[in-house]
Scaffold this active site. Structure first.
Site, PDB file in Angstrom:
ATOM      1  N   LYS A  98      55.628 -42.506 -33.831  1.00 22.00           N
ATOM      2  CA  LYS A  98      54.131 -42.886 -33.663  1.00 22.00           C
ATOM      3  C   LYS A  98      53.636 -42.504 -32.221  1.00 22.00           C
ATOM      4  O   LYS A  98      54.330 -42.695 -31.286  1.00 22.00           O
ATOM      5  CB  LYS A  98      54.089 -44.479 -33.476  1.00 22.00           C
ATOM      6  N   HIS A 151      62.042 -51.442 -35.565  1.00 21.75           N
ATOM      7  CA  HIS A 151      60.878 -51.449 -35.012  1.00 21.75           C
ATOM      8  C   HIS A 151      60.459 -51.727 -33.663  1.00 21.75           C
ATOM      9  O   HIS A 151      60.371 -50.968 -32.703  1.00 21.75           O
ATOM     10  CB  HIS A 151      59.543 -51.413 -35.964  1.00 21.75           C
ATOM     11  N   LYS A 155      65.884 -46.221 -42.270  1.00 22.59           N
ATOM     12  CA  LYS A 155      66.194 -47.534 -42.401  1.00 22.59           C
ATOM     13  C   LYS A 155      65.829 -48.141 -43.708  1.00 22.59           C
ATOM     14  O   LYS A 155      64.784 -47.746 -44.297  1.00 22.59           O
ATOM     15  CB  LYS A 155      65.399 -48.252 -41.068  1.00 22.59           C
ATOM     16  N   ASP A 175      63.222 -56.668 -41.498  1.00 20.04           N
ATOM     17  CA  ASP A 175      62.440 -55.625 -41.653  1.00 20.04           C
ATOM     18  C   ASP A 175      61.566 -55.045 -40.509  1.00 20.04           C
ATOM     19  O   ASP A 175      61.311 -53.824 -40.522  1.00 20.04           O
ATOM     20  CB  ASP A 175      61.437 -56.339 -42.781  1.00 20.04           C
ATOM     21  N   GLU A 205      50.266 -57.902 -39.372  1.00 23.53           N
ATOM     22  CA  GLU A 205      49.921 -57.266 -40.618  1.00 23.53           C
ATOM     23  C   GLU A 205      48.929 -58.354 -41.369  1.00 23.53           C
ATOM     24  O   GLU A 205      49.341 -59.395 -41.569  1.00 23.53           O
ATOM     25  CB  GLU A 205      50.867 -56.737 -41.347  1.00 23.53           C
ATOM     26  N   LYS A 224      53.586 -60.890 -41.541  1.00 24.77           N
ATOM     27  CA  LYS A 224      52.761 -60.545 -42.792  1.00 24.77           C
ATOM     28  C   LYS A 224      51.576 -61.659 -43.023  1.00 24.77           C
ATOM     29  O   LYS A 224      52.019 -62.896 -42.720  1.00 24.77           O
ATOM     30  CB  LYS A 224      53.510 -60.570 -44.145  1.00 24.77           C
ATOM     31  N   HIS A 228      60.476 -45.150 -38.158  1.00 23.00           N
ATOM     32  CA  HIS A 228      59.209 -44.212 -37.954  1.00 23.00           C
ATOM     33  C   HIS A 228      58.367 -44.530 -36.798  1.00 23.00           C
ATOM     34  O   HIS A 228      57.541 -43.703 -36.337  1.00 23.00           O
ATOM     35  CB  HIS A 228      58.293 -44.184 -39.497  1.00 23.00           C
TER      36      HIS A 228
HETATM   37  C1  BG6 Z   1      58.071 -50.815 -42.608  1.00 23.55           C
HETATM   38  C2  BG6 Z   1      58.001 -52.121 -43.296  1.00 23.55           C
HETATM   39  O1  BG6 Z   1      59.163 -50.145 -42.209  1.00 23.55           O
HETATM   40  O2  BG6 Z   1      56.858 -50.920 -41.605  1.00 23.55           O
HETATM   41  C3  BG6 Z   1      56.876 -52.453 -43.489  1.00 23.55           C
HETATM   42  O3  BG6 Z   1      59.251 -52.136 -44.095  1.00 23.55           O
HETATM   43  C4  BG6 Z   1      55.582 -52.649 -42.614  1.00 23.55           C
HETATM   44  O4  BG6 Z   1      57.238 -54.168 -43.958  1.00 23.55           O
HETATM   45  C5  BG6 Z   1      55.772 -51.158 -42.007  1.00 23.55           C
HETATM   46  O5  BG6 Z   1      54.518 -53.019 -43.065  1.00 23.55           O
HETATM   47  C6  BG6 Z   1      54.628 -51.092 -40.831  1.00 23.55           C
HETATM   48  O6  BG6 Z   1      54.740 -49.852 -40.517  1.00 23.55           O
HETATM   49  P1  BG6 Z   1      53.212 -49.188 -40.471  1.00 23.55           P
HETATM   50  O7  BG6 Z   1      53.390 -47.810 -39.845  1.00 23.55           O
HETATM   51  O8  BG6 Z   1      52.891 -48.825 -42.088  1.00 23.55           O
HETATM   52  O9  BG6 Z   1      52.131 -49.804 -39.852  1.00 23.55           O
END
Ligand code: BG6
Length: 481
Positions: A173, A231, A139, A226, A207, A331, A169
């Protein structure tokens, strides 16, 4: 595994160094990819030795289990070719490809279309007899429905949908995969996994990080694109899917699409009931003073990009009628706390003595630690018949068990051709269909501000049903409940 080649396009870049190579190194170290050869491809006219040195440095920095001996073995699997993303240059690597070859586009999104076309024109999409060809891409898949469809058309010029492995991704997980296992491998869960027993579901990905060095990308993307479109939408559909009749990648993805298609549409009229956006102002986290988003390097002073987004989704089907699913991510929030939390309804009957029963919660925690927590009511020890809430907890990974990173998991699946944890285009498409109206509504106006280090804008509360509260992001007990 018979001989396989992995070609990484964009092999000198950041994704390759920080995530792909450490994952490939670990898989090799564990003896899982013995017959895999890795061919780096990028514009730089480097020698193989120069590429090796570059990757060596990266592994020393980013592979936690680096050892010189394991590196020596791994380095023998590496090769490099320099060239442009055009069919003539690409054709020169033809002899380096095994019959089984996958191409990983570790490239800026604007190059996904042109690169997949160039690979096709070089003749690489067609598998030789007895082999296969796959194309891996991560992505973002477009920035809205129209651009995602355009990208699909470009990729489909030469590649079949079944050859394309789209990475989100989060699907690699542990916590995400556990959601499926826990839901479907436990007999006690299915009878209560529905609107009759569940009051609400909260999916939070908070985050503490800010925009970091990604201003150029993030200010055009924002939190909805994002994190939520991809996700969180994946976590949502996995929490809500119907049981599968057979465990098959396409059946799984059919079910996920069915969830997305059943969500009540958000439109210009109801958008405020379903979506909230925020942006962080200056604030503090612990003792640290944090700048506001508009003062971050590279961010335009008047930017209205959202750094926080929350959604209320309602599923129009028998199982979930009347159950709100809340999704939020931001964020610079109070903590790195991420979870899928399912709240059960109140118990209907009379309780013994003065016992007060709180609603049960089943929490699938992703951060700060990975594990499951069931909040249940039990007797408070003592002479009286009183109750209190206790937490039954289990970690996903216990000491001594191998934990694989999302990239290790997904690269292994890509090599083995298991498509279950990759996105089919219609999943991407339906997620955009759902969120395009929100993006349109957010083109004007300003986000609601929140202090960096807080729990996000207070306006997120307007999404909730009466009597409901967001679970706290700042966990007073250090993250056990
Ligand atoms: C990414 C986003 O796909 O996923 C980021 O672009 C984000 O902004 C991140 O921080 C979060 O994933 P992880 O696995 O690092 O917690």
């Amino acid at each position: 595994m018979s001989d396989t080649t992995l070609v990484i396009l964009g092999a000198t870049g950041d994704l390759t160094q920080r995530l792909l190579m450490p994952a490939l190194y670990r898989l090799h170290r564990l003896g899982l990819t013995k017959d895999l050869r890795i061919l780096g491809y990028a514009m730089e006219g480097w020698s193989r030795q120069r590429f090796e040195d570059h990757i060596h440095k990266a592994l020393k920095a980013f592979a936690p289990d680096y050892t010189a001996a394991a590196w020596k073995r791994f380095s023998q699997r590496l090769d490099y070719a320099g060239g442009q993303l055009d069919p003539n240059d690409l054709a020169k690597i033809k002899d380096k490809l095994a019959p089984a070859t996958l191409f990983y586009m570790a490239l800026p999104p604007s190059l996904f279309g042109p690169a997949s076309q160039a690979l096709g024109e070089a003749g690489f999409a067609a598998a030789p007899r007895g082999g296969w060809r796959r194309l891996v891409v991560e992505k973002p898949f477009g920035t809205d429905l129209a651009s995602a469809e355009k990208l699909r058309a470009a990729m489909h010029t030469h590649w079949e949908e079944s050859q394309i492995l789209r990475i989100d991704h989060f699907l690699g997980k542990e916590a995400t995969q556990n959601l499926m296992v826990f839901r479907f491998a436990n007999r006690f869960l299915e009878p209560v996994w529905n609107a009759q027993h569940i009051a609400q579901v909260q999916i939070t990905y908070a985050e503490t990080l800010g925009v970091e060095k990604r201003a150029g990308y993030y200010d055009h993307a924002g939190a909805l694109r994002d994190m939520l479109q991809n996700h969180l939408m994946q976590l949502f559909s996995l929490a809500a899917i119907e049981p599968l009749s057979c465990w098959d990648a396409d059946v799984l993805r059919d079910h996920k699409v069915e969830v997305l298609r059943s969500v009540k549409p958000i439109n210009a009229r109801n958008v405020d009931k379903h979506a909230v956006r925020g942006q962080y102002r200056a604030g503090t986290l612990g003792r640290k003073k944090l700048a506001g988003y508009r003062s971050e390097p590279g961010i335009p002073r008047g930017s209205n990009t959202e750094t926080f987004a929350a959604l209320r989704l309602e599923i129009d089907n028998w199982r979930w009628q009347g159950v709100p699913f809340y999704l939020r991510s931001g964020k610079r929030l109070a903590s790195d706390c991420s979870e899928i939390a399912v709240q059960f309804r109140e118990v209907p009957g009379a309780l013994p003595g003065g016992v007060k029963a709180d609603n049960n919660w089943m929490v699938f925690r992703m951060k700060p630690e990975q594990g499951m927590h069931l909040l249940a009511n039990a007797k408070l020890p003592g002479l009286e018949l009183d109750g209190h809430q206790v937490t039954l907890s289990a970690p996903y990974v216990r000491d001594g068990e191998h934990e694989f990173s999302a990239y290790e998991q997904l690269l292994m699946d890509a090599i083995e051709g298991d498509r279950s944890h990759f996105l089919r285009f219609d999943e991407v498409e339906w997620a955009w269909r759902l969120l395009d109206p929100v993006l349109r509504a957010w083109q004007g106006g300003t986000p609601d501000f929140y202090a960096a280090g807080s729990e996000g804008p207070s306006t997120q509360n307007r999404l909730l049903d009466r009597g409901q509260h967001w679970r706290s992001i700042a966990l007073p007990d250090g993250g056990t409940a």
